[in-house]
Write an enzyme that holds these catalytic residues in place. Sequence first.
Site, mmCIF file in Angstrom:
data_model
loop_
_atom_site.group_PDB
_atom_site.id
_atom_site.type_symbol
_atom_site.label_atom_id
_atom_site.label_comp_id
_atom_site.label_asym_id
_atom_site.label_seq_id
_atom_site.Cartn_x
_atom_site.Cartn_y
_atom_site.Cartn_z
ATOM 1 N N CYS A 125 63.093 -11.478 -58.116
ATOM 2 C CA CYS A 125 62.267 -11.620 -59.324
ATOM 3 C C CYS A 125 61.547 -10.307 -59.637
ATOM 4 O O CYS A 125 61.442 -9.900 -60.799
ATOM 5 C CB CYS A 125 61.242 -12.734 -59.140
ATOM 6 S SG CYS A 125 61.950 -14.352 -58.747
ATOM 7 N N CYS A 177 64.972 14.636 -57.328
ATOM 8 C CA CYS A 177 64.616 14.014 -56.046
ATOM 9 C C CYS A 177 64.947 12.518 -56.052
ATOM 10 O O CYS A 177 64.416 11.742 -56.856
ATOM 11 C CB CYS A 177 63.121 14.232 -55.784
ATOM 12 S SG CYS A 177 62.379 13.115 -54.578
ATOM 13 N N CYS A 201 61.962 10.223 -55.400
ATOM 14 C CA CYS A 201 61.109 10.150 -56.591
ATOM 15 C C CYS A 201 61.662 9.130 -57.581
ATOM 16 O O CYS A 201 60.917 8.347 -58.177
ATOM 17 C CB CYS A 201 61.011 11.508 -57.270
ATOM 18 S SG CYS A 201 60.403 12.835 -56.211
ATOM 19 N N CYS A 247 59.097 -13.465 -54.731
ATOM 20 C CA CYS A 247 60.551 -13.317 -54.728
ATOM 21 C C CYS A 247 60.986 -11.888 -55.030
ATOM 22 O O CYS A 247 60.667 -11.335 -56.080
ATOM 23 C CB CYS A 247 61.137 -14.290 -55.755
ATOM 24 S SG CYS A 247 62.796 -13.896 -56.321
#
Length: 360
Positions: free
Chosen positions: A57, A173, A176, A54
Site C-alpha cells: 500500500c 546516485c 539518492c 501494508c
Amino acid sequence: MSRSPIWLTLAATLALVFFLSPAAADVVVLTEDNFEKEVGQDRGALVEFYAPWCGHCKKLAPEYEKLGASFKKSKSVLIGKVDCDEHKSICTKYGVSGYPTIQWFPKGSLEPKKYEGARTAEALVEFVNLEGGTNVKIATVPSSVVVLNSDNFDEVVLDGKKDVLVEFYAPWCGHCKSLAPTYESLAAAFKNEEDVVIANLDADNYKDIGEKYGVSGFPTIKFFPKNNKDGEDYEGGRDIDSFVTFINEKCGTSRDAKGQLTSNAGLVKELDTLVKEFVTAGDDEKKALYAKIEEEAGKLTGSAARYGKIYVKAAKSSLSKGGDYAKNEIQRLERMLAKSISPVKADEFTLKKNILSAFA
C-alpha cells in the site's frame, strides 16, 4: 526559488505523498459514515482498500495520489480510499482479504468490479477512463522539497529563522534515487510547518557547497537548526517514520508520516495542569482559574502563543456554556475532520480538538 529540472523530473516521476491527510490529498477518504453517500451515487468510483502498515500500500500511495490529482476536476469519477484497520465492516462487506484491493463501483451501483491491472498511475488512469467513459491525462504534481542552489542556500539555510533538513545528492546516485520518494513524502508531511524546511542540493553541480560541509558521499543528510548553522549529520534510518520522529524531536513539531497532526499537537503542559484544576473546580474557583489560564497563555511565544489562545477560548466557552461544551465541540470537530477539507482547516480543527480534550 529556482528548482533543478533534473530533480523536479525525478520527484514528479517517483514520488508524491506517502499517505496524505484527507485535507491534503485529492483522494477522498471514505469511512463508515460517508461511504454510501459518496459511492454508488451519480458518478463512478475507484476505491482502494488499504491498511496503513501494508508495504504494498505504501508503494502504491504516490501512484494513487497521482491518480487522484488527475481526476480532481472530474465530475463523473471519484477516486477514494478506505482504511481497513479503522473501517473493517466496509472492507468485510466488499470481500477484501488482502491489501491493497482496488475496486471499481459503476455509477449508481454498489456492486464492484475488482481491478486486476498494474499498480501504476498510467495503468490506473487507463482503467478509469475505460470504465468511466472519461479521457483524463495524468496530472503533473509539484514537489514539496525546496531545491537549493548557490543563490539561495544562505538565505534558506543560514538565516537562522527556520530549522532546515538538507539532502546533499547527485543526480546519478542510485541511493539518492531510492531515497527520493521517502524524502518527498517527508517534505509533504511537513509542508504546513512554517518553521520547518525540507530541502535538497545537487552537490555534484554545486561542489563548493558540498565541500564546505564535508560531503564526501551521496546522499549526505544534514540538519541545520535555527541556533546551529554549522549543521549536524543526520544518522537515523532512511524510512519515513525515522525521518518524521527526528524532525518532531528536533523541531518541536507533532506530525505523523501522513502529515496529520498527532494527538499531542498544541498541548501545553503548564496550561494542561491548570485545566485539570479548572474542570473539577466550583463556579467561583473556575473564574479564578480562568484568569490564571489567561495569564499563563499570555506568556507564551511563537506557535505556543496560538495554542494559548485556543486554551483561553475553550475555558471561556466552558464557563459560559457549561460542562458539556467541550464534549459537544469535540464531536462537531470530528465530523468536520471526516470531510474533505483544506490542510489549514484540518490543522486548525485538530489543534482545537486536542486542546478541548483536556476540558472534556
